[in-house]
Design a protein around this motif. Structure first.
Motif: not given
Length: 256
Positions: A23-37
């Motif tokens: 939860r404390c890193h949810s923003s970065l996690t979501d970004e990585l899951i969808e936008n690793m390119d």
């Protein structure tokens, strides 16, 4: 952050389940899951990672050099030629120690380029090797870190000029992004263009051979211009995940 790094080493379907607790890193996690390119995603990742630790630590996607050195080093010993250093490129290197380890352990003179789209990752590695003063096994070897979009490898290297390209998780990151599949194909095409006829691309991945082999065999063809031989070996199992080494060797089409 440690939990986040662990979840990133897993395949796409496992990332979502593993990141529920972050939860404390949810923003970065979501970004990585969808936008690793995306360059901006990795700039943020390396900036946040480095800001949370007082001392530098290499981040290894999947595993470190020790797990795959037996796939890499013997291959280099068979590629010696008379026109200078062997050229090795680690594409999407991030802050991995893979490239520096090749530089340290290769008996033959080798020029290792660690390339990444993120200038932050490149700067962190440049600073790290300066502090560590890493020494090569062969005094003629060289090591460099460059900011480079690997979809444009051909602008940095000439055709038929690179002996070995190592891809540890970079293609996986692209294929698992919403808009990355086409980019993954471009990177593969660029790799085949700059490799020598005797050169090799090694892709380390946790993707099942049924899927990756078909993708490679399809993408690594340019009708009338380029074909490629594709093979796979099992690296082994780590933390319950099986990893593979996909080997791609370009083969020029001889016009009749």
């Amino acid at each position: 952050m440690a939990s986040l790094l662990k979840c990133l080493s897993l395949s796409g379907r496992r990332i979502v389940a593993s990141c529920v607790t972050l939860r404390c890193h949810s923003s970065l996690t979501d970004e990585l899951i969808e936008n690793m390119d995306k360059k901006t995603t990795w700039d943020r990742f390396y900036a946040e990672s480095s800001s949370r630790t007082p001392t530098f630590k290499n981040f290894e996607w999947f595993f470190g050099f020790e797990a795959v050195q037996d796939f890499i080093m013997p291959l280099l010993q068979t590629k010696s030629h008379s026109d200078g250093c062997l050229k090795v490129v680690d594409i999407g290197c991030g802050t991995s120690a893979l490239g520096p380890c090749i530089y340290r352990h290769c008996l033959l003179p080798v020029w290792v380029t660690c390339a990444d789209i993120s200038p932050i990752a490149v700067r962190l590695m440049q600073e790290h090797v300066q502090v560590k003063a890493i020494q090569p096994h062969n005094l003629s070897s060289q090591l460099e870190f460059v900011e480079l979009d690997c979809m444009r490898l051909h602008k940095y290297y000439g055709s038929n000029s690179v002996d070995l390209i190592v891809d540890k998780g970079t293609t996986d990151a692209l294929l698992r992004s919403k808009e990355g599949k086409g980019k993954a194909g471009l990177v593969l095409n660029q790799c085949l263009k700059v490799l020598r006829s005797s050169g090799t691309l090694l892709q380390f991945s946790d993707e099942d051979p049924d899927a990756r082999l078909l993708w490679l065999e399809t993408e690594a063809q340019e009708p009338g211009v380029m074909e490629a031989d594709v093979g796979v070996q099992e690296v082994g199992e780590l933390r319950g995940v099986c990893y593979y080494c996909y080997q791609v060797t370009p083969r020029l089409v001889v016009q009749q």
